[in-house]
Each structure stands twice: as structure tokens, then as C-alpha cells.
Design a protein around this motif. Structure first.
Motif, PDB file in Angstrom:
ATOM      1  N   GLY A   1      93.934 -65.489 -21.879  1.00 22.99           N
ATOM      2  CA  GLY A   1      93.914 -66.375 -20.717  1.00 22.99           C
ATOM      3  C   GLY A   1      92.542 -66.425 -20.077  1.00 22.99           C
ATOM      4  O   GLY A   1      92.063 -67.497 -19.684  1.00 22.99           O
ATOM      5  N   LEU A   2      91.883 -65.248 -19.981  1.00 22.57           N
ATOM      6  CA  LEU A   2      90.527 -65.201 -19.413  1.00 22.57           C
ATOM      7  C   LEU A   2      89.529 -65.968 -20.281  1.00 22.57           C
ATOM      8  O   LEU A   2      88.651 -66.670 -19.780  1.00 22.57           O
TER       9      LEU A   2
ATOM     10  N   GLU B   1      90.068 -69.671 -19.767  1.00 20.99           N
ATOM     11  CA  GLU B   1      89.552 -70.058 -18.455  1.00 20.99           C
ATOM     12  C   GLU B   1      88.025 -70.111 -18.465  1.00 20.99           C
ATOM     13  O   GLU B   1      87.407 -71.020 -17.902  1.00 20.99           O
TER      14      GLU B   1
ATOM     15  N   GLU C   1     100.463 -57.475 -23.508  1.00 22.34           N
ATOM     16  CA  GLU C   1     100.183 -58.137 -22.226  1.00 22.34           C
ATOM     17  C   GLU C   1      98.683 -58.225 -21.973  1.00 22.34           C
ATOM     18  O   GLU C   1      98.171 -59.227 -21.480  1.00 22.34           O
ATOM     19  N   ALA C   2      97.999 -57.148 -22.332  1.00 23.03           N
ATOM     20  CA  ALA C   2      96.538 -57.153 -22.162  1.00 23.03           C
ATOM     21  C   ALA C   2      95.894 -58.207 -23.043  1.00 23.03           C
ATOM     22  O   ALA C   2      94.946 -58.903 -22.645  1.00 23.03           O
ATOM     23  N   GLU C   3      96.405 -58.338 -24.254  1.00 23.42           N
ATOM     24  CA  GLU C   3      95.868 -59.340 -25.177  1.00 23.42           C
ATOM     25  C   GLU C   3      96.074 -60.757 -24.642  1.00 23.42           C
ATOM     26  O   GLU C   3      95.173 -61.587 -24.688  1.00 23.42           O
ATOM     27  N   GLU C   4      97.280 -60.987 -24.118  1.00 21.18           N
ATOM     28  CA  GLU C   4      97.561 -62.301 -23.542  1.00 21.18           C
ATOM     29  C   GLU C   4      96.675 -62.568 -22.332  1.00 21.18           C
ATOM     30  O   GLU C   4      96.200 -63.687 -22.115  1.00 21.18           O
ATOM     31  N   TYR C   5      96.468 -61.510 -21.541  1.00 22.15           N
ATOM     32  CA  TYR C   5      95.616 -61.631 -20.354  1.00 22.15           C
ATOM     33  C   TYR C   5      94.178 -61.973 -20.756  1.00 22.15           C
ATOM     34  O   TYR C   5      93.531 -62.834 -20.159  1.00 22.15           O
ATOM     35  N   LEU C   6      93.698 -61.285 -21.800  1.00 22.24           N
ATOM     36  CA  LEU C   6      92.338 -61.552 -22.282  1.00 22.24           C
ATOM     37  C   LEU C   6      92.207 -62.969 -22.837  1.00 22.24           C
ATOM     38  O   LEU C   6      91.194 -63.646 -22.631  1.00 22.24           O
TER      39      LEU C   6
END
Length: 278
Positions: free
Chosen positions: A25-26, A29, A18-23
Motif C-alpha cells: 500500500g505504501l 501511494e 499484513e506487513a507485506e500488504e501494508y508495504l
């Protein structure tokens, strides 16, 4: 108990994903924001460039190959090459002054023709974009004049070819220029070069200005003119026009005049016009 351990293990193993996906996404962006910033800065630079250079002769657009200083060199080249070639060919057939007058007359008629065509075309372009009620160019929205010039620059070759054909018809119908009777390639090349130059001069923003007629008897001014082949204190007639950066602007290219030859050390008329760089 075993179920609780499995749940904890699942949480531990899923958090990195999840953290990897979040990163990711950042990062996406951030890249999008950088691209938007780059685009906006580019647009800001373009707008600033338009505001600074549009109709402003004091700021040179270095990206414009047809900027005034380059056009000045083009006109000097026409005088040195095409003008002189015709003069040398015709000097045995016609009076030197008549040749000068006819060559200058063709250049001036070419300018008047291009100037008229420029105004007509500009009005048509404004009508296409529904600027019908504009009283003068200064009242147009900022950027319009520059974009019109860019549009004209893109269509230079086709426009010049059509203008050359139209000008030749105009010249033959309106005048009986003795130069045209020779039907010589050098004469046609001279006319072609003049059309190309004066059209580019007329679509400048602001347009270049010319002085084709120095009144006979005017004291010679070395800041504005060069002498052709005869020395003297006063101008006898004009050989080649003065080019100004804009109306009431500084001299861009000096003109050429024939002087009256009244000085004691005056020279006789030569066999060709001076081809010193203007």
C-alpha cells in the motif's frame, strides 16, 4: 493451553502478511505521489514556458519548426529559387525592372492578404471562446495567444491550401498582373511559396514585419539591404523586402535593392538577380 499456543502461532504467521500488504500500500501511494509530482512539474514547466515565450521575440521556442530564424531562411530560399527561376525565364520577354516590380508586388499583395486573413481568423477564434469584449491582444489572459498559435500550426496545411486558392482569385480579380498571363507552373509555385511563408510570418507571436518600399534616392545601407546587380550610392528601387523580427525590431533578413549605378565603377544590369544568401 493448546488453544493459546495456536493463537500465538496464528499471530506470528499473519503479521508478515499484513506487513507485506501494508508495504504494498505504501509503495502504491508513493508511486501515485511521484506521478502527481511529475505531472505538476510538467504543468509548471508548460506554464513557465508560456509566460516566458508568449509574445516575446527575445526567447526562442526551439520546439517550433517555424520559428523566425527558420522563416528567414525560407524567404531567402524563395528569392534564390522560385524568384530567380521566373526572372531567368522572363528576362527575354520583359524589362528587368518590370519583372522585379511585378514579383515584389505579388509578394507584397500576398503579405497584405495574409495579414488581413490572420486578423479576421483571430477574431473568429476569440469569439468561439467568448472573448468578445477584449479590446486588444495584450489584454488577453496569459497563454491564450500561444494556444491560438498552436491551434493554427496544427491546421497549417489545410489553411494554406485554402488561402492559396482564395489569394489567386483575389489576385486575378484585383489586378492585371502580367506574370499571371503566362500561366506558368513556376509562377504558380512562386505564389504558393509566398502564401505559405507570409501566413506563417503573420501568425508568429509577435508577427514578423516587412519593408517593401525603400524610397528612390535613399542612400544605400549595407546593414539593411544587399545590392542586386547594379552598384551605386543610392537606391533606385526595391527588389526584395527587408524582414524585421517584430515591429521596431532588429533586421532578421536583409532586403535586396537595385542601386542607381552612378558610381564610376558601376556595373550594367545583369541577366539575373543576385542569388547570394540574404
Amino acid at each position: 493451553m493448546s488453544s493459546s499456543k495456536a493463537d500465538k502461532k496464528s499471530v506470528v504467521t499473519t503479521l508478515p502478511k499484513e506487513a507485506e500488504e501494508y508495504l504494498i500500500g505504501l509503495e502504491n501511494e508513493n508511486k501515485q505521489l511521484k506521478d502527481e509530482k511529475k505531472y505538476l512539474l510538467s504543468r509548471l514547466s508548460q506554464v513557465a514556458g508560456v509566460l516566458m515565450t508568449e509574445d516575446n521575440p527575445n526567447i526562442t521556442d526551439l520546439s517550433d519548426v517555424n520559428r523566425p530564424i527558420n522563416l528567414g531562411e525560407d524567404l531567402s530560399q524563395i528569392y534564390d529559387d522560385e524568384y530567380t527561376d521566373i526572372f531567368v525565364q522572363l528576362k527575354e520577354k520583359e524589362c528587368e525592372r518590370d519583372i522585379h516590380n511585378e514579383m515584389l508586388s505579388i509578394a507584397e499583395r500576398c503579405f497584405r492578404f495574409c495579414d488581413s486573413q490572420e486578423k479576421e481568423q483571430f477574431e473568429k477564434i476569440l469569439n468561439v471562446f467568448q472573448f468578445n469584449d477584449v479590446a486588444n491582444r495584450q489584454s488577453l489572459p496569459r497563454g491564450v495567444i500561444k494556444h491560438v498559435k498552436e491551434l493554427r500550426t496544427l491546421s497549417l496545411k489545410n489553411t494554406e491550401a485554402n488561402l492559396e486558392k482564395e489569394f489567386m482569385r483575389h489576385l486575378i480579380s484585383k489586378t492585371k498582373q502580367s506574370l499571371l498571363k503566362y500561366d506558368d507552373e513556376s509562377v504558380k509555385k512562386y505564389i504558393s511559396k509566398c502564401v505559405s511563408f507570409f501566413w506563417k510570418a503573420c501568425i508568429q507571436t509577435p508577427p514578423l514585419k516587412f519593408d517593401f518600399n525603400v524610397p528612390p534616392g535613399t542612400p544605400f545601407d549595407s546593414a539593411v539591404h544587399r545590392k542586386c546587380t547594379v552598384n551605386g550610392p543610392n537606391v533606385a528601387y526595391t527588389v526584395w523586402p527587408v524582414v524585421y523580427l517584430h515591429e521596431n525590431g532588429p533586421v532578421l533578413v536583409k532586403g535586396v535593392v537595385q542601386c542607381d549605378g552612378k558610381l564610376a565603377d558601376s556595373k550594367k544590369e545583369g541577366t539575373k538577380p543576385s542569388n547570394t544568401k540574404l
